[in-house]
Design a protein around this motif. Structure first.
Motif: not given
Length: 287
Positions: A238-249
């Motif tokens: 019903d509610i969608c949070f799109v989270v783009k996490e940090a990435q190192v290597d």
């Protein structure tokens, strides 16, 4: 069209559009879906030879799915290969084999890289998260009879923290962890007045997907925290949070996801404090 960011997204798009592709592009589609290691490691010439198409067809195939070239699409397969490697030592070795640039090695370099990447991810989270969705999620949690939280593998720590915080708000919050192989029994408790918070990132945990389908079947409201609008969790939410996490290597952080669930918990505490219905206040939470 925008190019898929993850292998699972690309896989779904290729399958959905397979019937409309030319015969040559269908050959490429079949090859790239069945030979992920080859696409990640081999040169364009070798891939074209094995797929029995000219190299120019590979470029046309990549362009058809929004990529600037075939090498651009190869990066999706490379990231997928690294993410599927569970052992961290093997992951570092594989990353070095796949990438040209030197990776940070000293602890202070790694700390600086994670701090920089996390700062960018948190800024993006604040800028792109809808205020309307945040308010809807807080209201759904406030009205829920029970709250079921699931997040497995990499998402487990985020799910565990959210359950902990909700318990400090005197909510009937339950962590779906499948302890003792009892996933089925835990899922059977969900009802139409409940809320399910499902947290999963590519590659998505199958048990989490089963939970979202089960919750949809009984009419429970769902809050998804995931990494794409086309994530399998999004279709049931019903509610969608799109989270783009940090990435190192080859290593993804959890800072943005933890920031989001802490925001929901603290916002719920303020919502309870403003409640003038005469019920006992629940704002004495420490989290």
């Amino acid at each position: 069209m925008s190019a898929p960011n993850t292998y699972s997204e690309l896989q779904d798009v290729i399958r959905s559009r397979y019937g409309e592709l030319s015969k040559r592009l269908q050959q490429v589609a079949a090859y790239v879906l069945d030979n992920t290691n080859s696409v990640a490691f081999d040169t364009v010439a070798i891939i074209a030879e094995r797929a029995d198409v000219p190299p120019s067809t590979l470029i046309r195939f990549a362009n058809a799915f929004g990529y600037s070239g075939f090498n651009d699409m190869k990066q999706v397969f490379r990231r997928h290969l690294v993410e599927e490697t569970a052992n961290y030592t093997d992951r570092v070795r594989l990353f070095r084999e796949l990438e040209d640039q030197a990776a940070p090695e000293r602890p202070e370099e790694i700390l600086n890289e994670f701090a920089r990447a996390n700062a960018q991810a948190l800024q993006q989270l604040a800028a792109q998260t809808s205020a309307e969705d945040l308010n809807k999620a807080v209201l759904a949690l406030a009205e829920a009879e029970n709250i079921y939280v699931i997040g497995l593998r990499r998402s487990f720590s985020v799910a565990t923290y959210l359950t902990y915080a909700l318990r400090h708000l005197n909510r009937r919050a339950f962590l779906i962890d499948g302890l003792g192989g009892m996933f089925k029994e835990q899922l059977e408790l969900i009802g139409p007045k409940d809320v399910v918070v499902a947290i999963s990132f590519s590659p998505y945990a199958q048990e989490t997907l089963v939970l979202t389908e089960t919750a949809a079947g009984v009419g429970a409201r769902q809050i998804a925290i995931t990494d794409s609008q086309v994530s399998p969790l999004a279709s049931f939410s019903d509610i969608c949070f799109v989270v783009k996490e940090a990435q190192v290597d080859a290593f993804r952080s959890q800072s943005a996801s933890l920031c989001l669930v802490q925001t929901l918990a603290v916002s719920l505490a303020f919502h309870d404090e403003k409640d003038t219905s005469g019920k006992k206040k629940r704002a004495n939470a420490r989290f």
